[in-house]
Design an enzyme around this catalytic site. Structure first.
Site, PDB file in Angstrom:
ATOM      1  N   ARG A  74       0.885  -1.171   0.000  1.00  0.00           N
ATOM      2  CA  ARG A  74       0.000   0.000   0.000  1.00  0.00           C
ATOM      3  C   ARG A  74       0.916   1.212   0.000  1.00  0.00           C
ATOM      4  O   ARG A  74       1.926   1.214   0.712  1.00  0.00           O
ATOM      5  CB  ARG A  74      -0.868   0.019   1.258  1.00  0.00           C
ATOM      6  CG  ARG A  74      -1.826  -1.153   1.340  1.00  0.00           C
ATOM      7  CD  ARG A  74      -2.894  -1.065   0.266  1.00  0.00           C
ATOM      8  NE  ARG A  74      -3.772  -2.210   0.263  1.00  0.00           N
ATOM      9  CZ  ARG A  74      -4.865  -2.315   1.015  1.00  0.00           C
ATOM     10  NH1 ARG A  74      -5.227  -1.346   1.819  1.00  0.00           N
ATOM     11  NH2 ARG A  74      -5.599  -3.400   0.957  1.00  0.00           N
ATOM     12  N   TYR A 139       2.809   5.258   6.276  1.00  0.00           N
ATOM     13  CA  TYR A 139       3.391   4.636   5.085  1.00  0.00           C
ATOM     14  C   TYR A 139       4.917   4.606   5.184  1.00  0.00           C
ATOM     15  O   TYR A 139       5.554   3.557   5.047  1.00  0.00           O
ATOM     16  CB  TYR A 139       2.931   5.412   3.847  1.00  0.00           C
ATOM     17  CG  TYR A 139       3.655   5.023   2.587  1.00  0.00           C
ATOM     18  CD1 TYR A 139       3.679   3.705   2.156  1.00  0.00           C
ATOM     19  CD2 TYR A 139       4.329   5.984   1.821  1.00  0.00           C
ATOM     20  CE1 TYR A 139       4.346   3.348   1.004  1.00  0.00           C
ATOM     21  CE2 TYR A 139       4.993   5.635   0.672  1.00  0.00           C
ATOM     22  CZ  TYR A 139       5.013   4.320   0.264  1.00  0.00           C
ATOM     23  OH  TYR A 139       5.682   3.966  -0.869  1.00  0.00           O
TER      24      TYR A 139
HETATM   25  N1  UFG Z   1      -1.376  17.540  -3.829  1.00  0.00           N
HETATM   26  C1  UFG Z   1      -2.256  18.593  -3.982  1.00  0.00           C
HETATM   27  N2  UFG Z   1      -3.468  18.331  -4.545  1.00  0.00           N
HETATM   28  C2  UFG Z   1      -3.845  17.082  -4.950  1.00  0.00           C
HETATM   29  C3  UFG Z   1      -2.918  16.014  -4.802  1.00  0.00           C
HETATM   30  C4  UFG Z   1      -1.680  16.290  -4.222  1.00  0.00           C
HETATM   31  O1  UFG Z   1      -1.987  19.739  -3.624  1.00  0.00           O
HETATM   32  O2  UFG Z   1      -4.971  16.910  -5.437  1.00  0.00           O
HETATM   33  C5  UFG Z   1      -0.056  17.834  -3.231  1.00  0.00           C
HETATM   34  C6  UFG Z   1       0.233  16.979  -2.006  1.00  0.00           C
HETATM   35  O3  UFG Z   1      -0.318  17.544  -0.846  1.00  0.00           O
HETATM   36  C7  UFG Z   1       1.771  16.952  -2.026  1.00  0.00           C
HETATM   37  C8  UFG Z   1       2.109  17.019  -3.518  1.00  0.00           C
HETATM   38  O4  UFG Z   1       0.936  17.496  -4.164  1.00  0.00           O
HETATM   39  O5  UFG Z   1       2.276  18.076  -1.399  1.00  0.00           O
HETATM   40  C9  UFG Z   1       2.458  15.682  -4.100  1.00  0.00           C
HETATM   41  O6  UFG Z   1       1.452  14.756  -3.699  1.00  0.00           O
HETATM   42  P1  UFG Z   1       1.319  13.295  -4.272  1.00  0.00           P
HETATM   43  O7  UFG Z   1       0.103  12.687  -3.656  1.00  0.00           O
HETATM   44  O8  UFG Z   1       1.410  13.312  -5.759  1.00  0.00           O
HETATM   45  O9  UFG Z   1       2.633  12.570  -3.762  1.00  0.00           O
HETATM   46  P2  UFG Z   1       3.245  12.482  -2.274  1.00  0.00           P
HETATM   47  O10 UFG Z   1       4.383  13.465  -2.209  1.00  0.00           O
HETATM   48  O11 UFG Z   1       2.215  12.565  -1.235  1.00  0.00           O
HETATM   49  O12 UFG Z   1       3.750  11.000  -2.233  1.00  0.00           O
HETATM   50  C10 UFG Z   1       4.521  10.423  -3.261  1.00  0.00           C
HETATM   51  C11 UFG Z   1       4.296   8.936  -3.241  1.00  0.00           C
HETATM   52  C12 UFG Z   1       4.804   8.382  -1.956  1.00  0.00           C
HETATM   53  C13 UFG Z   1       6.232   8.807  -1.699  1.00  0.00           C
HETATM   54  C14 UFG Z   1       6.384  10.301  -1.812  1.00  0.00           C
HETATM   55  C15 UFG Z   1       7.845  10.615  -1.690  1.00  0.00           C
HETATM   56  O13 UFG Z   1       2.908   8.637  -3.385  1.00  0.00           O
HETATM   57  O14 UFG Z   1       4.766   6.989  -2.065  1.00  0.00           O
HETATM   58  O15 UFG Z   1       5.876  10.723  -3.066  1.00  0.00           O
HETATM   59  O16 UFG Z   1       8.195  11.875  -2.140  1.00  0.00           O
HETATM   60  F1  UFG Z   1       6.593   8.475  -0.462  1.00  0.00           F
END
Ligand code: UFG
Length: 329
Positions: A74, A139
């Site tokens: 996950r 995670y």
């Molecule tokens: N975000 C928004 N709006 C959205 C979706 C995301 O503003 O609709 C923001 C999030 O808050 C975050 C950034 O965009 O600040 C990136 O978000 P993502 O969901 O694309 O990715 P994450 O950084 O949360 O996580 C990803 C992977 C993880 C990994 C991480 C490491 O999903 O597995 O990158 O950098 F751990």
């Protein structure tokens, strides 16, 4: 090599499986299709459907396996804060079962799909592998715990392993891109707005300590990421656990990503401010100097525009395929 690839129907797993098949490896995939797609499984790979926890020992006991690339997990930061039990079970418990199945069948070569979320809120950027690991979400905590287990299996049982800590994986390779039933990642969501499947994108917080107040991430192209797995598999040494960061080395804010998507798609992409998402660090930027130096990893698709363009071409094709499937029905 005869390889087991767990989670080989997922976004990252299926691209890596395709690249391993292209490199001449004999690939068996275990996937339970919780988040994976059947059409992403490479035609030349063998597919075993089910949970890794149930199937790994059975598959590895067939004999002849020389390595395992472990993706099944996950992987959503936000979700991991809401249902932590599922993350500990599916990530940690499943991996312990896999490690024991490897040990029982004398398979000593492992590449583990890990994450920048193991570091938490970094004290300095870019993040090098020797920085403290203090995950801010479940995670990341599950993936870090697995690293501890791998290190002790390497020390005590001769496992040769590499953990690859991915930063933000994006883009597409051929027919494979981000295609999840429930999408939470920034780039695919923004592109869904450009495609007309969503009205707007929500920006989760603009009060982070970053230049424009929105969170900064390091986006790495899926194909560059896949190359690192091949290099790791080919160079693992029994009794050694290596950890490498994988990123492009540049940080882009949520606003900059939306702007890049506007430029690539020509769509205005309306955006609206929303509250911060739980567990999100402000800035994650990788130093990948170690894997470049030690394994000669050479990412070639590091421009955000390249990543977004490949993702957009995939998203458009997916949209057209879905549209014609509806027309046929
Ligand atoms: N975000 C928004 N709006 C959205 C979706 C995301 O503003 O609709 C923001 C999030 O808050 C975050 C950034 O965009 O600040 C990136 O978000 P993502 O969901 O694309 O990715 P994450 O950084 O949360 O996580 C990803 C992977 C993880 C990994 C991480 C490491 O999903 O597995 O990158 O950098 F751990």
């Amino acid at each position: 090599m005869k390889l087991l690839v767990t989670g080989g129907a997922g976004y990252v797993g299926s691209v890596c499986a395709a690249v391993l098949v292209e490199a001449g490896h004999d690939v068996t995939i275990i996937d339970n299709f919780t988040t994976g797609n059947r059409e992403a499984v490479p035609a030349a790979a063998r597919l075993v459907e089910g949970d890794v926890r149930d199937k790994a020992a059975e598959v590895l006991s067939e004999g002849g396996f020389e390595g395992v690339v472990h993706f099944a997990a996950r992987s959503l930061v936000g979700e991991s804060m809401e249902v932590p039990d599922e993350y500990w079970q599916h990530n940690l418990v499943t991996t312990l079962a896999l490690l024991d199945a490897m040990r029982a069948n004398d398979v000593k070569n492992l590449v583990f799909s890990s994450t920048a979320a193991t570091y938490g809120e970094p004290e300095v950027v870019p993040i090098t592998e020797d920085l403290p690991t203090k995950p801010t979400n479940t995670y990341g905590a599950t993936k870090l715990s697995i690293d501890y287990a791998i290190t002790s299996y390497a020390n005590a049982y001769g496992l040769g392993a590499t953990s690859l800590r991915y930063f933000n994986v994006a883009g597409a390779y051929g027919e494979i891109g981000e295609n999840r039933e429930i999408e939470t990642h920034l780039i695919p969501l923004v592109l869904q707005v450009a495609l007309g499947h969503r009205d707007k994108i929500f920006i989760f917080g603009d009060d982070y300590p970053t230049p424009d107040g929105t969170a900064v991430r390091d986006y790495i192209h899926i194909r560059d990421l896949a190359d690192a797995h091949v290099l790791a598999l080919e160079t693992n040494t029994p009794g050694t656990h290596r950890i490498y960061n994988l990123g492009s080395g540049d940080g882009y804010s949520v606003k900059q990503v939306i702007e890049a998507c506007r430029a690539v798609t020509g769509h205005p992409i309306p955006a609206e401010l929303a509250p911060r998402r739980a567990g999100d660090p402000a800035t994650l930027i990788a130093s990948s100097a170690k894997i470049k130096e030690e394994l000669g990893w050479n990412p070639t698709r590091t421009e955000l525009t390249t990543i977004v363009t490949d993702a957009w071409n995939f998203t458009k094709n997916l949209g057209e395929r879905a549209h014609s499937a509806k027309r046929v029905r």
